[in-house]
Design a protein around this motif. Structure first.
Motif, PDB file in Angstrom:
ATOM      1  N   PHE A 160       2.544   9.043  13.885  1.00  0.00           N
ATOM      2  CA  PHE A 160       1.950   7.712  13.694  1.00  0.00           C
ATOM      3  C   PHE A 160       2.931   6.830  12.923  1.00  0.00           C
ATOM      4  CE2 PHE A 160      -1.343  11.010  13.543  1.00  0.00           C
ATOM      5  CZ  PHE A 160      -2.113  10.655  14.639  1.00  0.00           C
ATOM      6  N   PRO A 161       3.928   6.309  13.595  1.00  0.00           N
ATOM      7  CA  PRO A 161       4.930   5.476  12.886  1.00  0.00           C
ATOM      8  C   PRO A 161       4.312   4.246  12.229  1.00  0.00           C
ATOM      9  CG  PRO A 161       5.687   6.058  15.086  1.00  0.00           C
ATOM     10  CD  PRO A 161       4.242   6.447  15.013  1.00  0.00           C
ATOM     11  N   GLU A 162       3.205   3.750  12.779  1.00  0.00           N
ATOM     12  CA  GLU A 162       2.599   2.545  12.218  1.00  0.00           C
ATOM     13  C   GLU A 162       1.991   2.778  10.832  1.00  0.00           C
ATOM     14  OE1 GLU A 162      -0.598   4.698  14.532  1.00  0.00           O
ATOM     15  OE2 GLU A 162       1.536   4.246  14.756  1.00  0.00           O
ATOM     16  N   THR A 163       1.784   4.026  10.478  1.00  0.00           N
ATOM     17  CA  THR A 163       1.193   4.334   9.168  1.00  0.00           C
ATOM     18  C   THR A 163       2.228   4.846   8.178  1.00  0.00           C
ATOM     19  OG1 THR A 163       0.637   6.574   9.899  1.00  0.00           O
ATOM     20  CG2 THR A 163      -1.042   4.865  10.202  1.00  0.00           C
ATOM     21  N   LYS A 164       3.503   4.614   8.471  1.00  0.00           N
ATOM     22  CA  LYS A 164       4.563   5.112   7.584  1.00  0.00           C
ATOM     23  C   LYS A 164       4.440   4.515   6.193  1.00  0.00           C
ATOM     24  CE  LYS A 164       9.584   5.415   7.113  1.00  0.00           C
ATOM     25  NZ  LYS A 164      10.907   5.142   7.748  1.00  0.00           N
ATOM     26  N   SER A 165       4.187   3.233   6.117  1.00  0.00           N
ATOM     27  CA  SER A 165       4.114   2.571   4.806  1.00  0.00           C
ATOM     28  C   SER A 165       2.959   3.101   3.972  1.00  0.00           C
ATOM     29  CB  SER A 165       3.986   1.063   4.981  1.00  0.00           C
ATOM     30  OG  SER A 165       2.812   0.742   5.723  1.00  0.00           O
ATOM     31  N   THR A 166       1.819   3.326   4.600  1.00  0.00           N
ATOM     32  CA  THR A 166       0.660   3.826   3.850  1.00  0.00           C
ATOM     33  C   THR A 166       0.808   5.310   3.499  1.00  0.00           C
ATOM     34  OG1 THR A 166      -0.494   4.308   5.929  1.00  0.00           O
ATOM     35  CG2 THR A 166      -0.901   2.169   4.891  1.00  0.00           C
ATOM     36  N   LEU A 167       1.526   6.060   4.332  1.00  0.00           N
ATOM     37  CA  LEU A 167       1.749   7.472   4.029  1.00  0.00           C
ATOM     38  C   LEU A 167       2.684   7.637   2.839  1.00  0.00           C
ATOM     39  CD1 LEU A 167       2.061   9.038   7.584  1.00  0.00           C
ATOM     40  CD2 LEU A 167       0.390   9.673   5.838  1.00  0.00           C
ATOM     41  N   LEU A 168       3.712   6.801   2.761  1.00  0.00           N
ATOM     42  CA  LEU A 168       4.656   6.888   1.651  1.00  0.00           C
ATOM     43  C   LEU A 168       4.112   6.243   0.388  1.00  0.00           C
ATOM     44  CD1 LEU A 168       7.978   6.093   3.555  1.00  0.00           C
ATOM     45  CD2 LEU A 168       7.039   8.328   2.912  1.00  0.00           C
ATOM     46  N   ARG A 169       3.202   5.271   0.552  1.00  0.00           N
ATOM     47  CA  ARG A 169       2.558   4.633  -0.604  1.00  0.00           C
ATOM     48  C   ARG A 169       1.046   4.630  -0.378  1.00  0.00           C
ATOM     49  NH1 ARG A 169       7.074   1.655   0.560  1.00  0.00           N
ATOM     50  NH2 ARG A 169       8.631   1.446  -1.115  1.00  0.00           N
ATOM     51  N   PRO A 170       0.432   5.809  -0.470  1.00  0.00           N
ATOM     52  CA  PRO A 170      -0.999   5.916  -0.146  1.00  0.00           C
ATOM     53  C   PRO A 170      -1.863   5.219  -1.189  1.00  0.00           C
ATOM     54  CG  PRO A 170      -0.212   7.972  -1.064  1.00  0.00           C
ATOM     55  CD  PRO A 170       1.001   7.092  -0.881  1.00  0.00           C
ATOM     56  N   THR A 171      -3.044   4.857  -0.759  1.00  0.00           N
ATOM     57  CA  THR A 171      -4.027   4.276  -1.669  1.00  0.00           C
ATOM     58  C   THR A 171      -4.693   5.399  -2.456  1.00  0.00           C
ATOM     59  OG1 THR A 171      -4.442   2.486  -0.103  1.00  0.00           O
ATOM     60  CG2 THR A 171      -6.079   2.814  -1.834  1.00  0.00           C
ATOM     61  N   VAL A 172      -4.242   5.588  -3.698  1.00  0.00           N
ATOM     62  CA  VAL A 172      -4.748   6.693  -4.517  1.00  0.00           C
ATOM     63  C   VAL A 172      -6.012   6.221  -5.230  1.00  0.00           C
ATOM     64  CG1 VAL A 172      -4.192   8.417  -6.256  1.00  0.00           C
ATOM     65  CG2 VAL A 172      -2.373   7.471  -4.809  1.00  0.00           C
ATOM     66  N   SER A 173      -7.124   6.269  -4.538  1.00  0.00           N
ATOM     67  CA  SER A 173      -8.395   5.832  -5.115  1.00  0.00           C
ATOM     68  C   SER A 173      -9.544   6.437  -4.317  1.00  0.00           C
ATOM     69  CB  SER A 173      -8.495   4.307  -5.106  1.00  0.00           C
ATOM     70  OG  SER A 173      -9.766   3.885  -5.558  1.00  0.00           O
ATOM     71  N   THR A 174     -10.567   6.835  -5.030  1.00  0.00           N
ATOM     72  CA  THR A 174     -11.763   7.359  -4.380  1.00  0.00           C
ATOM     73  C   THR A 174     -12.790   6.262  -4.122  1.00  0.00           C
ATOM     74  OG1 THR A 174     -12.722   7.906  -6.545  1.00  0.00           O
ATOM     75  CG2 THR A 174     -11.472   9.636  -5.431  1.00  0.00           C
ATOM     76  N   GLU A 175     -12.492   5.046  -4.552  1.00  0.00           N
ATOM     77  CA  GLU A 175     -13.405   3.938  -4.317  1.00  0.00           C
ATOM     78  C   GLU A 175     -13.296   3.464  -2.866  1.00  0.00           C
ATOM     79  OE1 GLU A 175     -12.668   0.900  -7.126  1.00  0.00           O
ATOM     80  OE2 GLU A 175     -13.167   2.140  -8.878  1.00  0.00           O
ATOM     81  N   SER A 176     -14.382   2.924  -2.361  1.00  0.00           N
ATOM     82  CA  SER A 176     -14.431   2.521  -0.955  1.00  0.00           C
ATOM     83  C   SER A 176     -13.849   1.127  -0.755  1.00  0.00           C
ATOM     84  CB  SER A 176     -15.878   2.534  -0.461  1.00  0.00           C
ATOM     85  OG  SER A 176     -16.660   1.610  -1.205  1.00  0.00           O
ATOM     86  N   THR A 177     -13.242   0.945   0.422  1.00  0.00           N
ATOM     87  CA  THR A 177     -12.718  -0.345   0.853  1.00  0.00           C
ATOM     88  C   THR A 177     -13.598  -0.844   1.989  1.00  0.00           C
ATOM     89  OG1 THR A 177     -10.480   0.390   0.292  1.00  0.00           O
ATOM     90  CG2 THR A 177     -10.687  -1.554   1.711  1.00  0.00           C
ATOM     91  N   PRO A 178     -14.290  -1.968   1.857  1.00  0.00           N
ATOM     92  CA  PRO A 178     -15.271  -2.408   2.862  1.00  0.00           C
ATOM     93  C   PRO A 178     -14.732  -2.455   4.287  1.00  0.00           C
ATOM     94  CG  PRO A 178     -15.429  -3.762   0.896  1.00  0.00           C
ATOM     95  CD  PRO A 178     -14.220  -2.895   0.709  1.00  0.00           C
ATOM     96  N   ASP A 179     -13.508  -2.902   4.452  1.00  0.00           N
ATOM     97  CA  ASP A 179     -12.956  -3.008   5.802  1.00  0.00           C
ATOM     98  C   ASP A 179     -12.056  -1.824   6.148  1.00  0.00           C
ATOM     99  OD1 ASP A 179     -11.064  -3.594   3.935  1.00  0.00           O
ATOM    100  OD2 ASP A 179     -10.153  -5.262   5.043  1.00  0.00           O
TER     101      ASP A 179
END
Length: 379
Positions: A160-179
């Motif tokens: 999944f090359p499109e998720t490279k940025s999020t994989l290298l800088r993941p959202t480290v949070s257990t809180e929910s994101t509405p969208d």
């Protein structure tokens, strides 16, 4: 022989001892020795001389029969003497066996000797079962947990090359994101697929007894979430609660663990000749796990605007009380949602392999196989 009681000592004591009424006169009547020369003197506290003299005299006094007792000395009202309550004495005994009394030791020996357990029964139910479990092969990873996570991330970047940025800088949070993404996990389906796959990778036969390896839910969550924002995390499974389930809770997953129920199933057993006898066997199985997870997915498509649903389950068959996950996936796709199905190929329902289904939904539906991640999912 006269069988009457000798009451003469008691009568004599009553005559010489002072009564409660005589509070002014502290002396008691003198009694006569053989020479009749005994004088009267006062009684002092602790002075028992007169009582001892009286007891010496009573040894030679003739026995007085009950009919000779003066009526004055007979009590008109029965006297009730109430003794003060005494605390029971605690007796401490020391047995030969430390911490146990002789009676306990004897009763225990009797109980043990009367039991019907034999050495063979103990071996069959305990020692042999434990030895059989311990003797099973253990599947462990030869690399560190950090190395396994790095390998997963590297593989996901390629897939999944499109998720490279999020994989290298993941959202480290257990809180929910509405969208964000909505993740749903069918715990049993994933674990069964993992156990079968890891046995095959390590060269074990499918029916070969192997101790269940540890499963890393955190590594699974990397594959499911890929560092994206998450609107909802839910896991549904059945008892018992495993370390993987506890790990999912720490990662913010809403875990619903249902108790297994006991159900009967028909088992055919061969009998004499060509006849077969059908018997019923009770077994504890899952119930309503798929239905509960399907309900949570349907709540999502009603309460949120369409985005992406990640379903970790390859099950597509109809459930006991529902039409199954395949129908739920179709409803999600029909209402504009993207669906990612994550599962092991062996646990994937044939309904998802249907060409007509794939051609209809094309990029809206994506299947992510976990087979290549089996070694990295070891805990």
């Amino acid at each position: 022989m006269n069988s009457s009681f000798d009451l003469s000592p008691v009568i004599g004591l009553l005559r010489v001892l002072p009564t409660k009424a005589s509070t002014t006169d502290t002396s008691f009547e003198s009694y006569t020795k053989p020479n009749n020369e005994l004088k009267t003197h006062s009684q002092q506290l602790g002075d028992f001389t007169d009582i001892w003299r009286f007891l010496e005299l009573t040894a030679d006094v003739n026995v007085i029969q009950p009919d000779q007792i003066s009526p004055i000395l007979e009590p008109t009202v029965p006297v009730q003497v109430q003794s003060s309550p005494k605390k029971p004495r605690r007796v401490v005994t020391f047995a030969a066996t430390v911490g146990l009394s002789d009676n306990v030791v004897k009763s225990t020996e009797t109980h043990i000797s009367s039991t019907r357990l034999t050495t063979t029964e103990l071996d069959d139910n305990g020692v042999k079962a434990f030895a059989g479990h311990v003797s099973r092969p253990v599947i462990k990873s030869s690399v560190t947990p950090e190395a396994r996570k790095i390998k997963i991330i590297q593989t996901l970047i390629v897939m999944f090359p499109e998720t490279k940025s999020t994989l290298l800088r993941p959202t480290v949070s257990t809180e929910s994101t509405p969208d964000g993404v909505h993740v749903f996990v069918d715990n049993s389906n994933i674990l069964i697929g993992f156990y079968d796959r890891i046995k095959k990778v390590r060269g074990f036969a499918r029916n070969e007894a192997v101790r269940r390896p540890a499963f890393s839910f955190h590594n699974l969550s990397l594959i499911l979430e890929r560092g994206r924002g998450i609107a909802k995390r839910a896991l549904v499974g059945s008892s018992p609660i495993t370390p993987a389930i506890l790990e999912a809770r720490e990662l913010g997953y809403e875990t619903s663990i249902l108790e297994r129920v006991e159900k009967e199933r028909n088992v055919s057993s061969a009998s004499s000749g060509s006849e077969s006898a059908a018997s019923t066997k009770k077994k504890r199985v899952e119930q309503s796990v798929d239905e509960l997870l399907a309900l949570k997915i349907l709540e999502t498509i009603l309460d949120y605007t369409p985005s992406t649903i990640v379903l970790a389950s390859g099950d597509g068959a109809a459930g006991e009380y529902s039409a199954g996950f395949f129908k739920v996936v179709e409803r999600c796709l029909t209402r504009g949602w993207n669906v990612e199905l994550v599962a092991f190929k062996k646990c994937l329902s044939g309904a998802y392999r249907d060409k007509e289904f794939r051609n209809r939904w094309k990029d809206k539906f994506r299947f992510v196989a976990l087979d290549g991640f089996a070694e990295h999912l070891l805990g």
